[in-house]
Design a protein around this motif. Structure first.
Motif, PDB file in Angstrom:
ATOM      1  N   ARG B  50      47.720 -30.070  71.129  1.00 27.15           N
ATOM      2  CA  ARG B  50      48.367 -28.780  70.815  1.00 27.15           C
ATOM      3  C   ARG B  50      47.439 -27.573  70.975  1.00 27.15           C
ATOM      4  O   ARG B  50      47.781 -26.473  70.566  1.00 27.15           O
ATOM      5  N   VAL B  51      46.229 -27.776  71.478  1.00 27.79           N
ATOM      6  CA  VAL B  51      45.292 -26.657  71.598  1.00 27.79           C
ATOM      7  C   VAL B  51      44.725 -26.514  73.011  1.00 27.79           C
ATOM      8  O   VAL B  51      43.653 -25.952  73.202  1.00 27.79           O
ATOM      9  N   GLY B  52      45.412 -27.037  74.012  1.00 26.75           N
ATOM     10  CA  GLY B  52      44.986 -26.823  75.393  1.00 26.75           C
ATOM     11  C   GLY B  52      43.784 -27.627  75.832  1.00 26.75           C
ATOM     12  O   GLY B  52      43.015 -27.182  76.678  1.00 26.75           O
ATOM     13  N   MET B  53      43.597 -28.800  75.233  1.00 29.48           N
ATOM     14  CA  MET B  53      42.445 -29.621  75.622  1.00 29.48           C
ATOM     15  C   MET B  53      42.838 -30.908  76.342  1.00 29.48           C
ATOM     16  O   MET B  53      42.117 -31.395  77.186  1.00 29.48           O
ATOM     17  N   CYS B  54      44.009 -31.458  75.975  1.00 33.39           N
ATOM     18  CA  CYS B  54      44.290 -32.829  76.424  1.00 33.39           C
ATOM     19  C   CYS B  54      45.085 -32.911  77.733  1.00 33.39           C
ATOM     20  O   CYS B  54      45.036 -33.923  78.420  1.00 33.39           O
ATOM     21  N   GLY B  55      45.828 -31.862  78.058  1.00 28.58           N
ATOM     22  CA  GLY B  55      46.594 -31.867  79.305  1.00 28.58           C
ATOM     23  C   GLY B  55      47.853 -32.708  79.269  1.00 28.58           C
ATOM     24  O   GLY B  55      48.342 -33.150  80.304  1.00 28.58           O
ATOM     25  N   SER B  56      48.386 -32.966  78.078  1.00 33.52           N
ATOM     26  CA  SER B  56      49.560 -33.848  77.964  1.00 33.52           C
ATOM     27  C   SER B  56      50.899 -33.131  78.066  1.00 33.52           C
ATOM     28  O   SER B  56      51.892 -33.750  78.415  1.00 33.52           O
ATOM     29  N   CYS B  57      50.937 -31.855  77.697  1.00 33.58           N
ATOM     30  CA  CYS B  57      52.232 -31.230  77.399  1.00 33.58           C
ATOM     31  C   CYS B  57      52.781 -30.350  78.522  1.00 33.58           C
ATOM     32  O   CYS B  57      53.664 -29.532  78.288  1.00 33.58           O
ATOM     33  N   ALA B  58      52.246 -30.515  79.741  1.00 34.21           N
ATOM     34  CA  ALA B  58      52.718 -29.649  80.830  1.00 34.21           C
ATOM     35  C   ALA B  58      54.189 -29.923  81.162  1.00 34.21           C
ATOM     36  O   ALA B  58      54.618 -31.081  81.205  1.00 34.21           O
ATOM     37  N   MET B  59      54.946 -28.854  81.355  1.00 36.44           N
ATOM     38  CA  MET B  59      56.367 -28.946  81.717  1.00 36.44           C
ATOM     39  C   MET B  59      56.696 -27.779  82.642  1.00 36.44           C
ATOM     40  O   MET B  59      55.895 -26.865  82.805  1.00 36.44           O
ATOM     41  N   THR B  60      57.890 -27.829  83.209  1.00 41.07           N
ATOM     42  CA  THR B  60      58.329 -26.720  84.058  1.00 41.07           C
ATOM     43  C   THR B  60      59.157 -25.761  83.203  1.00 41.07           C
ATOM     44  O   THR B  60      60.219 -26.125  82.717  1.00 41.07           O
ATOM     45  N   VAL B  61      58.638 -24.562  83.014  1.00 35.40           N
ATOM     46  CA  VAL B  61      59.299 -23.581  82.155  1.00 35.40           C
ATOM     47  C   VAL B  61      59.806 -22.433  83.020  1.00 35.40           C
ATOM     48  O   VAL B  61      58.999 -21.770  83.697  1.00 35.40           O
ATOM     49  N   ASN B  62      61.092 -22.231  83.013  1.00 37.00           N
ATOM     50  CA  ASN B  62      61.718 -21.229  83.892  1.00 37.00           C
ATOM     51  C   ASN B  62      61.230 -21.374  85.338  1.00 37.00           C
ATOM     52  O   ASN B  62      60.874 -20.388  85.999  1.00 37.00           O
ATOM     53  N   GLY B  63      61.155 -22.600  85.797  1.00 38.19           N
ATOM     54  CA  GLY B  63      60.814 -22.883  87.199  1.00 38.19           C
ATOM     55  C   GLY B  63      59.337 -22.926  87.512  1.00 38.19           C
ATOM     56  O   GLY B  63      58.955 -23.174  88.660  1.00 38.19           O
ATOM     57  N   VAL B  64      58.477 -22.670  86.511  1.00 32.25           N
ATOM     58  CA  VAL B  64      57.041 -22.632  86.759  1.00 32.25           C
ATOM     59  C   VAL B  64      56.340 -23.663  85.874  1.00 32.25           C
ATOM     60  O   VAL B  64      56.604 -23.726  84.667  1.00 32.25           O
ATOM     61  N   ALA B  65      55.445 -24.468  86.488  1.00 27.09           N
ATOM     62  CA  ALA B  65      54.719 -25.471  85.707  1.00 27.09           C
ATOM     63  C   ALA B  65      53.715 -24.776  84.794  1.00 27.09           C
ATOM     64  O   ALA B  65      52.952 -23.907  85.244  1.00 27.09           O
ATOM     65  N   ARG B  66      53.727 -25.153  83.523  1.00 29.25           N
ATOM     66  CA  ARG B  66      52.828 -24.512  82.549  1.00 29.25           C
ATOM     67  C   ARG B  66      52.370 -25.510  81.503  1.00 29.25           C
ATOM     68  O   ARG B  66      53.046 -26.509  81.266  1.00 29.25           O
ATOM     69  N   TRP B  67      51.216 -25.218  80.846  1.00 33.22           N
ATOM     70  CA  TRP B  67      50.851 -26.001  79.658  1.00 33.22           C
ATOM     71  C   TRP B  67      51.623 -25.394  78.510  1.00 33.22           C
ATOM     72  O   TRP B  67      51.427 -24.233  78.142  1.00 33.22           O
ATOM     73  N   THR B  68      52.510 -26.149  77.891  1.00 32.12           N
ATOM     74  CA  THR B  68      53.454 -25.548  76.946  1.00 32.12           C
ATOM     75  C   THR B  68      52.807 -25.205  75.607  1.00 32.12           C
ATOM     76  O   THR B  68      53.276 -24.311  74.923  1.00 32.12           O
ATOM     77  N   CYS B  69      51.717 -25.893  75.246  1.00 32.58           N
ATOM     78  CA  CYS B  69      51.117 -25.619  73.934  1.00 32.58           C
ATOM     79  C   CYS B  69      50.425 -24.262  73.892  1.00 32.58           C
ATOM     80  O   CYS B  69      50.226 -23.696  72.826  1.00 32.58           O
ATOM     81  N   ARG B  70      50.039 -23.750  75.062  1.00 25.60           N
ATOM     82  CA  ARG B  70      49.355 -22.458  75.090  1.00 25.60           C
ATOM     83  C   ARG B  70      50.186 -21.390  75.791  1.00 25.60           C
ATOM     84  O   ARG B  70      49.664 -20.343  76.168  1.00 25.60           O
ATOM     85  N   THR B  71      51.459 -21.677  75.976  1.00 21.35           N
ATOM     86  CA  THR B  71      52.338 -20.684  76.596  1.00 21.35           C
ATOM     87  C   THR B  71      53.246 -20.082  75.534  1.00 21.35           C
ATOM     88  O   THR B  71      54.086 -20.791  74.960  1.00 21.35           O
ATOM     89  N   HIS B  72      53.063 -18.807  75.253  1.00 18.71           N
ATOM     90  CA  HIS B  72      53.911 -18.150  74.257  1.00 18.71           C
ATOM     91  C   HIS B  72      55.304 -17.895  74.833  1.00 18.71           C
ATOM     92  O   HIS B  72      55.439 -17.534  75.999  1.00 18.71           O
ATOM     93  N   VAL B  73      56.292 -18.096  73.987  1.00 10.18           N
ATOM     94  CA  VAL B  73      57.678 -17.874  74.396  1.00 10.18           C
ATOM     95  C   VAL B  73      57.847 -16.437  74.904  1.00 10.18           C
ATOM     96  O   VAL B  73      58.507 -16.197  75.922  1.00 10.18           O
ATOM     97  N   ASP B  74      57.213 -15.481  74.219  1.00  8.92           N
ATOM     98  CA  ASP B  74      57.325 -14.057  74.598  1.00  8.92           C
ATOM     99  C   ASP B  74      56.963 -13.829  76.064  1.00  8.92           C
ATOM    100  O   ASP B  74      57.470 -12.927  76.711  1.00  8.92           O
ATOM    101  N   LYS B  75      56.034 -14.654  76.546  1.00  9.95           N
ATOM    102  CA  LYS B  75      55.529 -14.463  77.907  1.00  9.95           C
ATOM    103  C   LYS B  75      56.523 -14.948  78.965  1.00  9.95           C
ATOM    104  O   LYS B  75      56.529 -14.459  80.092  1.00  9.95           O
ATOM    105  N   VAL B  76      57.348 -15.925  78.608  1.00 13.26           N
ATOM    106  CA  VAL B  76      58.180 -16.566  79.636  1.00 13.26           C
ATOM    107  C   VAL B  76      59.689 -16.403  79.444  1.00 13.26           C
ATOM    108  O   VAL B  76      60.455 -16.602  80.383  1.00 13.26           O
TER     109      VAL B  76
END
Lengths: 112, 235
Positions: B50-76
């Motif tokens: 949950r802190v951007g170290m392990c690389g487990s939580c990547a998903m496609t958010v609004n069509g763009v691949a992102r690490w979801t634990c460090r991606t703020h909803v406000d940004k996307v």
């Protein structure tokens, strides 16, 4: 085809691109210069007939095209149509030969 | 409130819509976790640190691949709507979980394992921190293996054999590692159609890497080294 040959093709495509860059510039510059006073077949033939320098230049141009285009097409066929394997390679060798033959036919047509 | 569409099922699945409350500093992973814990416990997703170290939580958010634990909803988020899907270019196991085997198998194919010459009985080999080789390694060493680059790479989608940006970046950090003894084997492994020579330099990997690594630069380095090896007849 092994990775070494594929690497060689990559290098050949970059090298032929460098040659083409120069050839296209010379070709365009000559065209712009040559059409200043109007364009006629007689004027073109007058410049190219018997000129070994233009023969060498355009032969190099044709060679670079015959190398560059099939290698680029190889990637397009593989990536866009999923066509890989020996049939593609032989098809492209024939295509390279066709480009070289047609190109040299044109070059010799204005030299002889 | 926002409308969140989440991918459900395998490759032939469909999006399911959820309504989720917005919060300050909310991450995309927070949203997925909320859905699983409060709205639908059958939702499958993967995370660990949950802190951007392990690389487990990547998903496609609004069509763009992102690490979801460090991606703020406000940004996307767009017009209070968000679409969350599994990573592209990898087989979907279920919902937001992809099968990462192919991704990591390609690290092995690119000879991504370090192999030194010294044993534990010998002293450490000294590497100057400011040497050009070490600086090149530093530029690529922080990869967390999240597969955002792999998912963003068009060449991977066109050529399933292509090793991909992360594996090639890993190979590059080892090629530039002065202690490693298998550089030539590695250059052979990353040469050709399945390797560095297929890169189109689109730079999607570099643009999307959450760790600001440039796999494109690593791949360019590999192209250079492999070409030199070809000229030296050592390839």
């Amino acid at each position: 085809m092994n990775a070494k040959t594929q690497t060689f093709l990559w290098v050949a495509q970059r090298a032929s691109a460098a040659v083409l860059g120069i050839c296209v510039l010379v070709h365009l510059a000559t065209m712009v210069y040559a059409v200043r006073g109007g364009l006629s077949a007689a004027e073109i033939l007058g410049r190219t007939r018997g000129s070994v320098a233009w023969l060498v230049f355009y032969s190099l141009f044709v060679l670079a095209i015959a190398v560059h285009v099939p290698i680029g097409l190889r990637a397009v066929l593989g990536e866009w149509l999923g066509w890989r394997g020996a049939a593609r390679e032989w098809g492209l060798i024939l295509f390279a030969a066709l480009l070289g033959w047609m190109g040299m036919r044109a070059v010799l047509g204005v030299f002889l | 409130m926002m409308q969140v569409k989440v991918w459900r099922g395998k490759a032939d699945g469909a999006f399911q819509e959820f309504e989720v409350q917005r919060h300050a500093s909310q991450t995309v992973l927070d949203v997925v976790t909320y859905i699983q814990r409060a709205l639908d416990p059958t939702l499958a997703y993967r995370f660990a640190c949950r802190v951007g170290m392990c690389g487990s939580c990547a998903m496609t958010v609004n069509g763009v691949a992102r690490w979801t634990c460090r991606t703020h909803v406000d940004k996307v988020v767009k017009n209070d709507q968000m679409e969350i899907a599994p990573l592209r270019n990898l087989p979907v196991i279920r919902d937001l979980v992809t099968d990462m085997r192919e991704f990591f198998d390609k690290w092995a194919k690119a000879k991504g394992q370090f192999s030194g010459a010294l044993t534990k009985n010998e002293d450490f080999q000294k590497v100057k921190p400011d040497s050009p080789a070490r600086v090149a390694v530093d530029a690529g060493i922080e990869c967390i293996g999240c597969a955002v680059c792999y998912s963003s790479c068009d060449v991977v989608s066109w050529n399933p054999e292509y090793l991909g940006p992360a594996a090639l970046n890993r190979a590059w950090t080892l090629v530039k590692d002065e202690r490693d003894t298998h550089s030539m084997d590695r250059l052979r492994a990353v040469a050709g159609d399945a390797g560095c020579h297929s890169c189109h330099t689109h730079m999607s990997c570099t643009e999307r890497c959450p760790k600001q690594i440039s796999p494109t630069a690593a791949i360019a380095g590999l192209k250079r080294e492999v070409s030199l090896a070809l000229f030296r007849k050592t390839l």
